[in-house]
Scaffold this motif. Structure first.
Motif, short mmCIF file in Angstrom:
data_model
loop_
_atom_site.label_atom_id
_atom_site.label_comp_id
_atom_site.label_asym_id
_atom_site.label_seq_id
_atom_site.Cartn_x
_atom_site.Cartn_y
_atom_site.Cartn_z
N UNK A 80 13.83 42.13 2.53
CA UNK A 80 14.50 41.06 3.27
C UNK A 80 15.71 41.60 4.02
N UNK A 81 15.81 41.22 5.30
CA UNK A 81 16.98 41.57 6.10
C UNK A 81 18.10 40.59 5.80
N UNK A 170 18.20 41.10 -8.38
CA UNK A 170 18.26 41.94 -9.58
C UNK A 170 18.19 43.42 -9.23
N UNK A 171 17.68 43.76 -8.06
CA UNK A 171 17.73 45.16 -7.64
C UNK A 171 19.16 45.59 -7.33
N UNK A 172 19.97 44.65 -6.88
CA UNK A 172 21.36 44.95 -6.56
C UNK A 172 22.18 45.09 -7.83
N UNK A 215 23.67 39.40 -3.38
CA UNK A 215 22.81 40.07 -2.38
C UNK A 215 23.58 40.44 -1.13
N UNK A 216 24.38 39.52 -0.62
CA UNK A 216 25.06 39.78 0.65
C UNK A 216 26.21 40.77 0.49
N UNK A 221 28.06 45.93 2.38
CA UNK A 221 28.65 47.23 2.07
C UNK A 221 27.76 48.39 2.46
N UNK A 222 26.48 48.10 2.81
CA UNK A 222 25.55 49.16 3.12
C UNK A 222 25.66 49.56 4.58
#
Length: 222
Positions: A80-81, A170-172, A215-216, A221-222
């Protein structure tokens, strides 16, 4: 008088649907992570089917938003973007606000008991992926209890993508996830059982906002 054309014969649920079910389950369980490549030849060998049903299954999953298919390239599990995340959050919020109002106004005691039962299952979740599945099941129960079938259909149209959103969450980070999610849902149940519309709307919004912020924050930060 012109005769009406005969209707087409009904189709039985095909092999492609079964293949799609298995791939979907593998994505939701984490066996295929976000962004993973899904190669037709490998999937057909693993499931003992020809590439035709696999190809059709991947197209079905693409329509659900779970995978992304490119011409002459491998299919990948959707990532997801930031725009996807924002759109899903806003649409889910609009649908869920209506669902909450409908549940407070129209849900039976049996409906509310079933919602509570789905929340209780969260205390026994063994891992984060199982918890995500139970989170989706809880919201399924809320939409069903709304007794607004077009609303249920609207939820079903984004359900798999919301599942992807929660997998992204949950990946974050999984910090406190297994402990916090059951507590949050018990609070949601309490507000619905009290038929307290404003408190329920506030708590559902806070529940969504928590996941959205996780998520955001990673996206920014990426």
């Amino acid at each position: 008088m012109r005769e009406h054309a005969a209707v087409a014969p009904a189709r039985r649920r095909g092999l492609a649907d079964e293949v799609a079910d298995r791939i979907r389950e593998a994505i939701f369980s984490g066996a295929y992570g976000l962004g993973s490549q899904l190669r037709e030849v490998e999937l057909s060998a693993a499931m003992g089917v020809s590439r035709g049903p696999v190809r059709e299954a991947l197209r079905l999953l693409e329509r659900e938003g779970l995978v992304h298919c490119e011409w002459h390239r491998n299919t990948t599990v959707t990532t997801l973007s930031s725009e996807d995340v924002a759109e899903l959050d806003s649409l889910r919020g609009a649908l869920e606000d209506l669902a909450v109002r409908q549940v407070v106004a129209h849900a039976s005691d049996e409906d509310l008991a079933f919602i509570e039962k789905t929340a209780d299952l969260m205390d026994r979740a063994m891992d984060e992926h199982e918890m995500v599945g139970l989170d989706i099941a809880f919201h399924d129960a809320v939409f069903e209890a709304a007794r607004h079938w077009r609303l249920v259909e609207a939820w079903q149209s984004i359900r798999c993508q919301v599942h992807l959103f929660l997998l992204t969450r949950i990946n974050v980070s999984t910090e406190g996830y297994l402990a916090d999610i059951p507590r949050e849902h018990r609070e949601l149940v309490t507000a619905l059982r009290a038929r307290d519309t404003e408190t329920a709307l506030e708590l559902f919004a806070a529940h969504r906002r928590h996941a959205f912020n996780v998520v955001t924050a990673n996206t920014d930060s990426s």
